[in-house]
Structures are given as C-alpha cells and as structure tokens.
Design a protein around this motif. Structure first.
Motif: not given
Length: 514
Positions: A43-61
C-alpha cells in the motif's frame, strides 16, 4: 538568418513533443505500477506511485486521470489514518480542477463529484456531521449538473449511507427505496436483492435493530412475491407446453387414423397382407397409447410437484397474518389459557417456517453454498459458548479441534452443529457432551457430536432424517430439525448420519467434502 531561426523553432517543437510523449508514457507507467502494487497489497508503494501519476497527469493537463489517481492516493492516505495529508491533497485537487476549468473554459462537474465523494467518505469516518453535510450538498449540485442515470443512482447510494450513519435513518430508507423501485421497473431482481442486503447490513452496522428487522421482513416478503411470480410463470410455461403436446398428440392421432384407413383399404386388396397389417397396426397403436400415457403421467407428476411447492408457500404466507392476529388476541387475554395459546401460536409459526425452508432446500440442492477459509478450533469454541446456556447442571460440554484452516460455509455449519448440540443438551441430564473434529483425508473431514444422554430408540432411528414420519404435539417440536440439517449437509457436499454402533448415548457424524 531566416533559415537559422526556422531550424531553431523546428528543434524546439520536436523537443517539446518528445518531452510530452515521454511524460505521457511515464504517467501510464506510474499508474500501471501503482495498480500492480495495490493488487500485491504494497500500500505504501502504491500510494507513492499514484501520487506521482497524479502530479504528472496534472502537469500534462489530463485532469480526469489526474483526479482519478489523486482519489486513489487519498484512499490510501485515509487507510493509514493520514488525514492531514489527505485533506491537503484534496485542496490540491480542488486547485487542479479550478485551473482546468479556467483553461478549458468549461465546468467539470464529474471531477467535482469525485472529489466531493472522497471528502464525504473522510468526514463520515471522522464522524464530522456538519462537514459531511456540506459535501453531500456539493455532491447534489454536481449530480444536478451531470444529469446521468448512473450518477443519480450513485448519489442515492451515497445519500442512503449518509443518513444511515448520521440520521435520520428513514431518509436513508427513502433513498434506497428509490433505487429499489428503479431496479424493480428494470426487472433487475439481483440488484434489488443486493440493495435490501445493503440496507440490512447498514442498519446492523449502526446498531439500529428495529430497522434491520423491518428491512429484512420487507426483503423476505419481496423475495417470496418474486418466487411466487416465478412459480406462476413456470406453471404457465408448463401448461403451454402441455397444451402444445396435446395438440401434437391430436395431430398424430389424426395422421394415425388416416394411415389406419389406408391400411384397411389396402388389406381389402390382398388377403395375404391383412393379418400382418392388422397385427402391425395393433402393435403401433398400443405403442402410441402407452407412450402418450407415460408422457401424460410424467407431465402430471411434474405439474403436481410444482403446485405442491407453490401451495406450501401460499399456505405458509397466508398463515402468518392469521397467526399474528391470534398472537395479539392472546396477549390481550390473561391466565394460563393465554400463555398456552401463545406457545401454540409460536409452535405453528415455527412449523410454517420449517416447512418453507424444507421445501426451499429440496428445490435448491444443486445450488452449493459459498465456501470461506475457517479456523476449526476458533469456530468450535464459539459454537460451544453459544450452546452452554442450554446445558443442564452437572453436564460437561467440550470441543476437541486442532488449529486448522478448512474451506466451508461457517453459517450453515454452525446451524447444523448448534441444532445437534442443543438436542444433546436437552436429552443429557448428567455426563458429558463432546464436539470433535477429525480429518479423514486431503478433502474430507468430520464433525462428531457425542452425548451420554438417553439415546435414540432403535425403532425410531431409521426415520429420524425423514420429515413427517411422526405425529406429535407441535409445542414439543415439529420433528423437522434433523431433516433440514440433513438437506443443508447435502448442499454442503456432505452427509449427516447417526452412528448406530455407539451405545452410551447418541453420536451424530457430519462428514463434509471440500
């Protein structure tokens, strides 16, 4: 100079395109890795990766994917009670949605709905009534802007859970009723059943016993009506098939009659063939007659069996209001007659319920129960604790079971064992009652209930698992307990038998095959 500037611009465009393509690829990779980690319960690893995906998608629009990944991150925060980080992330997602709406010049109610739903879930866990109510209002506003059937249905579920949690529960019931009515109109009976089960579970979760009982009764009444309608439809199909068969038989009779006349005509032309043709015709007619009679007998037997089941259900359903009326009348009276009447009414009600269950089990023997992994020692200890209040003074009751995991249906297994142990407790005045577990093979195990009581007379042993073989006072029991337990054991891919070799009391053997 002009060519030089053009070359620089082209290089910049290519560079930006490559960077965007790489970032888009990393977004997908982060999300895929996060989902795999979630499946692996990291779960900790999954949380970190979802956060990274969220930030990248947000930057991409890509705002829809960004909020979806952000909500997943938030769920993992709250799973570990990291509410401060969760609320901070919600504020970030709020800002991302606002930025997206400004850039795209349009509202994003679907994303607002997802975010409000997540906030409501957090405030509900924290028992914050006012903030939960604010999020419910936001959800209604977003749903009003979306206006799709799926969102309306989801909103009704959310409102139902909210009112079951914070009250008033009747508003939650009203929300569920809207969902149930929609499913009923669609003919989605499985979804209706799921809604009723969710209502009962929620009522039990918030310790609202009266609401749970009332909802369960409504569910049983609806289920009975669906079963009755289904039986009526099946009866109509059987009747139609019977009429079709009769018509087919009549057509064949007509054809046979025509053929018979032809045979008779031909027989008059040749004396040699008369005897043979008459004999063949007689055999053929006899065969057709016997076939028709057998088909009719089979159809009548099947029809009578269906009608018997429907009759039992209808009679049981009609008995319940009458028994309720008699019970109310008995409560208003006083004295021993009133108490006796109440005992008789409860006996009749129990008899009605047992008959219905017996009929249902007979018609569903091919539908196995769902199996779960169960610790035998813990399970047996819990069963013994439930039976102890019924054990007579001076009688010892114990369980002998190892710490072993087996695949079984604990609810139905508990029903059988508690019935056997209660019987043992009733007929044992001194000595010992034992619940033993024995493993007989890789996929075979036994539960043995042994007592030192009066035992079962030899002349009664042959029929103890057969219903309706004994006529006695219903207040002393209807004699359907063991037949019902035997049918449940069959549905569990097992058998329930009496050990005739045991002579110091009674011993029942429940053998199950996983």
């Amino acid at each position: 100079m002009k060519k030089y500037l053009i070359s620089i611009i082209i290089a910049l465009i290519v560079s930006v395109s490559v960077t965007n393509a790489q970032e888009g690829s990393s977004n997908v990779s982060f999300k895929a890795q996060a989902q795999q980690s979630l499946q692996d319960k990291e779960y900790t690893k999954a949380r970190y990766l979802f956060k990274r995906a969220y930030e990248a998608y947000a930057r991409q629009g890509n705002y829809a994917e960004a909020i979806a990944c952000g909500v997943k991150t938030n769920e993992l925060y709250t799973r570990e009670n990291l509410y401060q980080e969760a609320f901070d992330l919600c504020r970030e997602m709020d800002a991302v949605i606002t930025t997206g709406e400004e850039k795209l010049q349009k509202k994003m109610p679907e994303l607002r709905f997802m975010l409000a739903k997540e906030r409501l879930a957090m405030f509900s866990k924290l028992k914050n009534v006012e903030r939960s109510k604010d999020q419910l209002v936001r959800l209604e506003e977003s749903a009003g802007a979306i206006r799709t059937d799926s969102i309306k249905e989801e909103l009704l579920y959310i409102k139902a859970n909210y009112y079951y949690t914070f009250g008033p529960a009747e508003l939650g019931v009203a929300s569920y009723r809207k969902i149930i009515n929609t499913y009923k109109q669609q003919g989605a009976n499985e979804k209706v059943a799921t809604c009723y089960q969710n209502m009962v579970s929620l009522a039990e979760k918030v310790n609202n016993a009266p609401l749970a009982v009332r909802t369960y009764k409504e569910y049983v009444a609806w289920n009975d009506s669906v079963a009755a309608l289904s039986a009526a439809n099946e009866l109509a199909v059987v009747k139609k098939n019977y009429e079709t068969s009769q018509q087919t038989l009549q057509e064949r009779d007509s054809e046979i009659s025509v053929q018979s006349y032809k045979i008779i005509g031909l027989c008059t032309l040749t004396a040699i063939l008369i005897g043979g043709l008459i004999f063949v015709g007689g055999v053929l007619l006899r065969f057709i007659s016997l076939t028709r009679k057998q088909k009719k007998n089979i159809e009548i037997a099947n029809e009578h069996n269906d009608l018997k089941s429907q009759f039992i259900q209808n009679i049981s359903a009609q008995m319940e209001p009458a028994l309720n009326t008699l019970a109310q009348s008995a409560q208003q009276q006083k004295g021993e007659d009133s108490e006796l009447m109440q005992v008789q009414i409860e006996a009749l009600r129990g008899f009605s319920n047992d008959i219905q269950e017996l009929s249902h089990l007979e018609h569903s023997l091919t539908e196995p129960y769902e199996l779960t992994s169960t610790n035998v020692q813990t399970f047996c200890d819990e069963v013994i604790m439930k039976v102890k209040p019924f054990v007579q003074p001076g009688v010892e009751i114990v369980a002998n079971a190892p710490k072993l995991q087996i695949k079984t249906n604990p609810e139905q297994l508990e029903r059988i064992l508690i019935h056997l142990l209660k019987n043992a407790a009733f007929y044992t005045e001194n000595g010992k009652i034992t619940l033993d577990f024995k493993k007989r093979g890789a996929h075979t195990h036994q539960f043995l209930v042994t007592d030192t009581g009066t035992g079962i007379p030899e002349e009664l042993r042959e029929n103890i698992f057969k219903p309706f073989t004994e006529v006695k006072d219903l207040t002393q029991g209807d004699g359907l307990g063991l037949p019902i337990c035997s049918l449940i054991a069959t549905k569990m891919n097992g058998t329930l038998t009496l050990d005739n070799g045991y002579t110091k009391g009674s011993r029942f053997v429940l053998e199950l095959h996983a």
